[in-house]
Design an enzyme around this catalytic site. Structure first.
Site, PDB file in Angstrom:
ATOM      1  N   ASN A  17     -61.939 -17.752   8.129  1.00  0.00           N
ATOM      2  CA  ASN A  17     -61.873 -18.659   6.977  1.00  0.00           C
ATOM      3  C   ASN A  17     -61.287 -20.041   7.232  1.00  0.00           C
ATOM      4  O   ASN A  17     -60.698 -20.650   6.333  1.00  0.00           O
ATOM      5  CB  ASN A  17     -61.135 -17.973   5.816  1.00  0.00           C
ATOM      6  CG  ASN A  17     -61.934 -16.806   5.279  1.00  0.00           C
ATOM      7  OD1 ASN A  17     -63.132 -16.690   5.573  1.00  0.00           O
ATOM      8  ND2 ASN A  17     -61.302 -15.923   4.518  1.00  0.00           N
ATOM      9  N   GLN A  27     -51.778  -8.456   6.730  1.00  0.00           N
ATOM     10  CA  GLN A  27     -52.578  -9.529   7.325  1.00  0.00           C
ATOM     11  C   GLN A  27     -51.672 -10.701   7.699  1.00  0.00           C
ATOM     12  O   GLN A  27     -51.015 -11.309   6.843  1.00  0.00           O
ATOM     13  CB  GLN A  27     -53.698 -10.021   6.404  1.00  0.00           C
ATOM     14  CG  GLN A  27     -54.719 -10.828   7.233  1.00  0.00           C
ATOM     15  CD  GLN A  27     -55.683 -11.675   6.430  1.00  0.00           C
ATOM     16  OE1 GLN A  27     -55.268 -12.365   5.506  1.00  0.00           O
ATOM     17  NE2 GLN A  27     -56.956 -11.647   6.787  1.00  0.00           N
ATOM     18  N   GLY A  39     -63.380  -6.870  -1.949  1.00  0.00           N
ATOM     19  CA  GLY A  39     -62.338  -7.773  -2.426  1.00  0.00           C
ATOM     20  C   GLY A  39     -62.223  -7.730  -3.933  1.00  0.00           C
ATOM     21  O   GLY A  39     -61.486  -6.914  -4.495  1.00  0.00           O
ATOM     22  N   ASN A  71     -63.063 -23.819   4.097  1.00  0.00           N
ATOM     23  CA  ASN A  71     -62.042 -24.743   4.600  1.00  0.00           C
ATOM     24  C   ASN A  71     -62.605 -25.730   5.622  1.00  0.00           C
ATOM     25  O   ASN A  71     -61.910 -26.111   6.564  1.00  0.00           O
ATOM     26  CB  ASN A  71     -60.835 -23.968   5.146  1.00  0.00           C
ATOM     27  CG  ASN A  71     -60.037 -23.332   4.030  1.00  0.00           C
ATOM     28  OD1 ASN A  71     -59.706 -23.997   3.049  1.00  0.00           O
ATOM     29  ND2 ASN A  71     -59.754 -22.041   4.138  1.00  0.00           N
ATOM     30  N   TYR A  95     -58.772 -21.054   9.054  1.00  0.00           N
ATOM     31  CA  TYR A  95     -57.334 -21.210   9.291  1.00  0.00           C
ATOM     32  C   TYR A  95     -57.089 -21.392  10.791  1.00  0.00           C
ATOM     33  O   TYR A  95     -58.039 -21.538  11.565  1.00  0.00           O
ATOM     34  CB  TYR A  95     -56.567 -20.040   8.657  1.00  0.00           C
ATOM     35  CG  TYR A  95     -56.753 -20.038   7.148  1.00  0.00           C
ATOM     36  CD1 TYR A  95     -56.235 -21.089   6.380  1.00  0.00           C
ATOM     37  CD2 TYR A  95     -57.486 -19.064   6.498  1.00  0.00           C
ATOM     38  CE1 TYR A  95     -56.431 -21.148   4.999  1.00  0.00           C
ATOM     39  CE2 TYR A  95     -57.699 -19.117   5.114  1.00  0.00           C
ATOM     40  CZ  TYR A  95     -57.161 -20.167   4.379  1.00  0.00           C
ATOM     41  OH  TYR A  95     -57.366 -20.234   3.021  1.00  0.00           O
ATOM     42  N   ARG A 135     -59.618 -10.152  11.615  1.00  0.00           N
ATOM     43  CA  ARG A 135     -60.680 -10.579  10.696  1.00  0.00           C
ATOM     44  C   ARG A 135     -61.302 -11.864  11.227  1.00  0.00           C
ATOM     45  O   ARG A 135     -60.578 -12.799  11.589  1.00  0.00           O
ATOM     46  CB  ARG A 135     -60.115 -10.812   9.303  1.00  0.00           C
ATOM     47  CG  ARG A 135     -61.186 -10.856   8.215  1.00  0.00           C
ATOM     48  CD  ARG A 135     -60.553 -10.934   6.838  1.00  0.00           C
ATOM     49  NE  ARG A 135     -61.473 -10.452   5.827  1.00  0.00           N
ATOM     50  CZ  ARG A 135     -61.543 -10.941   4.586  1.00  0.00           C
ATOM     51  NH1 ARG A 135     -60.753 -11.923   4.207  1.00  0.00           N
ATOM     52  NH2 ARG A 135     -62.396 -10.446   3.718  1.00  0.00           N
ATOM     53  N   HIS A 157     -55.322 -12.703  11.045  1.00  0.00           N
ATOM     54  CA  HIS A 157     -56.260 -13.520  10.265  1.00  0.00           C
ATOM     55  C   HIS A 157     -56.906 -14.553  11.198  1.00  0.00           C
ATOM     56  O   HIS A 157     -56.343 -15.601  11.468  1.00  0.00           O
ATOM     57  CB  HIS A 157     -55.539 -14.202   9.105  1.00  0.00           C
ATOM     58  CG  HIS A 157     -56.458 -14.762   8.054  1.00  0.00           C
ATOM     59  ND1 HIS A 157     -57.778 -15.064   8.298  1.00  0.00           N
ATOM     60  CD2 HIS A 157     -56.238 -15.055   6.738  1.00  0.00           C
ATOM     61  CE1 HIS A 157     -58.334 -15.538   7.177  1.00  0.00           C
ATOM     62  NE2 HIS A 157     -57.426 -15.531   6.223  1.00  0.00           N
ATOM     63  N   THR A 176     -55.543 -13.228  -1.613  1.00  0.00           N
ATOM     64  CA  THR A 176     -54.443 -14.151  -1.920  1.00  0.00           C
ATOM     65  C   THR A 176     -54.180 -14.156  -3.423  1.00  0.00           C
ATOM     66  O   THR A 176     -55.104 -14.350  -4.211  1.00  0.00           O
ATOM     67  CB  THR A 176     -54.806 -15.550  -1.385  1.00  0.00           C
ATOM     68  OG1 THR A 176     -54.750 -15.492   0.040  1.00  0.00           O
ATOM     69  CG2 THR A 176     -53.846 -16.622  -1.887  1.00  0.00           C
TER      70      THR A 176
HETATM   71  C1  8OZ Z   1     -58.173 -17.889  -1.433  1.00  0.00           C
HETATM   72  C2  8OZ Z   1     -57.177 -18.787  -1.744  1.00  0.00           C
HETATM   73  C3  8OZ Z   1     -56.224 -19.091  -0.793  1.00  0.00           C
HETATM   74  C4  8OZ Z   1     -56.272 -18.502   0.454  1.00  0.00           C
HETATM   75  C5  8OZ Z   1     -58.614 -16.735   2.810  1.00  0.00           C
HETATM   76  C6  8OZ Z   1     -56.233 -16.494   2.674  1.00  0.00           C
HETATM   77  O1  8OZ Z   1     -59.653 -17.286   2.392  1.00  0.00           O
HETATM   78  C7  8OZ Z   1     -57.334 -16.939   2.100  1.00  0.00           C
HETATM   79  C8  8OZ Z   1     -57.297 -17.593   0.764  1.00  0.00           C
HETATM   80  C9  8OZ Z   1     -58.231 -17.296  -0.201  1.00  0.00           C
HETATM   81  O2  8OZ Z   1     -58.629 -16.045   3.826  1.00  0.00           O
END
Ligand code: 8OZ
Length: 367
Positions: free
Chosen positions: A180, A101, A318, A237, A182, A229, A177, A28
């Protein structure tokens, strides 16, 4: 030549011939300032990194609702598709390959980014502890609302449309995605999913949305151009699961049945310790017939070791790719690496984005 390594051996990923085993992880960068459209700088940035075996784009929201941070690119408007097309053309001109992604942040958002400034959506109305980046500052994540059962087909459809748009933009494939913390991870894990309908409760129910999305994306891109992923144990998060091993064993068995081309696994805490919680990644590796991309904290030595043990097919880097456009060449030569500059990770312009030197530049500068 020092240590023998498989890192620079070619690999056949579905229809694609990768010249090496290095993957650029999705990163990101928050630089899509105009209409969430990738900028000319993004064309330069990805083009500079085309020597990777495979590039994966930064996470790109499949809808306005799927956005959680300012200036992240989308894959839902005509203008965004046109912007991405310039990126894929540059990467292909330079001899590279790139997946998009596809992302929906779910509850990791802020009302100011949402359609009509509404609440972000989630499996359940549980607010994440944490901050998001909006209006140029870090702000508390907003209180989400639980998606209604009848809204779920629309989420699946937004990923399907995102995949269709990605192909139209010239991407070689799509990475879902599912990691993480989401939306898809929020549904899969029991810390965030308290639903009592067909999308909550049992492992089968919690995995349902992720698998429906995988099916929808493969229907557009073809399974041989669809990857995903996942991050079984990450606390990113504010996500958690009480028993991730059977959950992800189940998920991977079903992704295998859909014949996805790869699973991309964040081992441990995203961007943090690899040993944060016990988890048998070898179990996922064994179950899945496609490629296994390993990620999180890899360097040349660990990558070499894991490839030699056949514990992975490809390694995603990364921060090393962020700071070293010519990472492949540098690792091949055992050359020193540029240090990533955290201050320019998120937002801004060319600084810390397209101005990291390649080996020849450093020599030129020294003369
Ligand atoms: C860092 C900052 C904002 C989003 C992820 C898409 O962790 C992100 C993300 C990473 O998968």
């Amino acid at each position: 030549m020092s240590t023998p390594t498989k890192l620079f051996e070619p690999y056949k990923l579905g229809p694609l011939n990768l010249p090496n085993r290095l993957v650029m992880a999705p990163l990101t960068r928050n630089r899509a300032v105009a209409g969430m459209v990738p900028s000319p700088l993004a064309v330069e940035y990805y083009g500079q990194r085309a020597s990777a075996g495979l590039l994966i784009s930064e996470a790109s929201q499949v809808s306005k609702q799927g956005q959680g941070y300012q200036d992240t690119p989308g894959i839902y408007s005509r203008e965004q598709v046109a912007g991405w097309r310039k990126v894929t053309e540059r990467v292909h001109q330079r001899g590279g390959r790139i997946f998009l992604q596809a992302w929906h942040v779910g509850r990791i958002s802020h009302t100011s980014l949402q359609p009509d400034h509404g609440a972000p959506v989630a499996p359940s109305a549980i607010r994440a502890k944490g901050k998001t980046f909006v209006g140029g500052t870090f702000t508390d994540i907003s209180e989400p609302r639980a998606l209604k059962l009848e809204e779920i087909p629309g989420i699946v459809e937004s990923f399907r449309r995102g995949a269709a748009n990605a192909l139209q933009a010239g991407f070689d494939g799509v990475e879902i995605h599912g990691a993480n913390g989401y939306l898809l991870d929020q549904f899969a894990k029991d810390g965030t999913n308290k639903r009592t309908d067909a999308y909550g409760g049992s492992i089968e129910n919690r995995a349902r949305l992720l698998l429906e999305v995988a099916k929808a994306v493969t229907s557009e891109a073809g399974a041989e151009r669809t990857g995903i992923r996942i991050s079984p144990v990450t606390p990113a998060n504010d996500v958690s699961d009480s028993n991730p091993q059977p959950l992800f064993d189940y998920v991977v068995d079903h992704l295998n049945a859909l014949k996805l081309v790869y699973i991309h696994v964040i081992e441990g805490a995203t961007g943090g310790p690899r040993d944060i919680a016990p988890f048998d990644y070898g179990s996922l590796r064994k179950r899945f017939k496609g490629a296994y991309i390993a990620n999180n904290g890899y360097d040349f030595e660990l990558a070499t070791k894991v490839l030699a043990a056949n514990a992975a097919d490809l390694i995603a880097f990364g921060k090393p790719f962020l700071a070293n456009p010519d990472l492949v060449e540098r690792l091949k030569r055992g050359a020193p690496l540029n240090t990533p500059d955290k201050a320019t990770f998120y937002g801004g312009g060319a600084k810390g984005y397209t101005d990291y030197p390649v080996l020849g530049d450093a020599l030129d500068a020294a003369q």
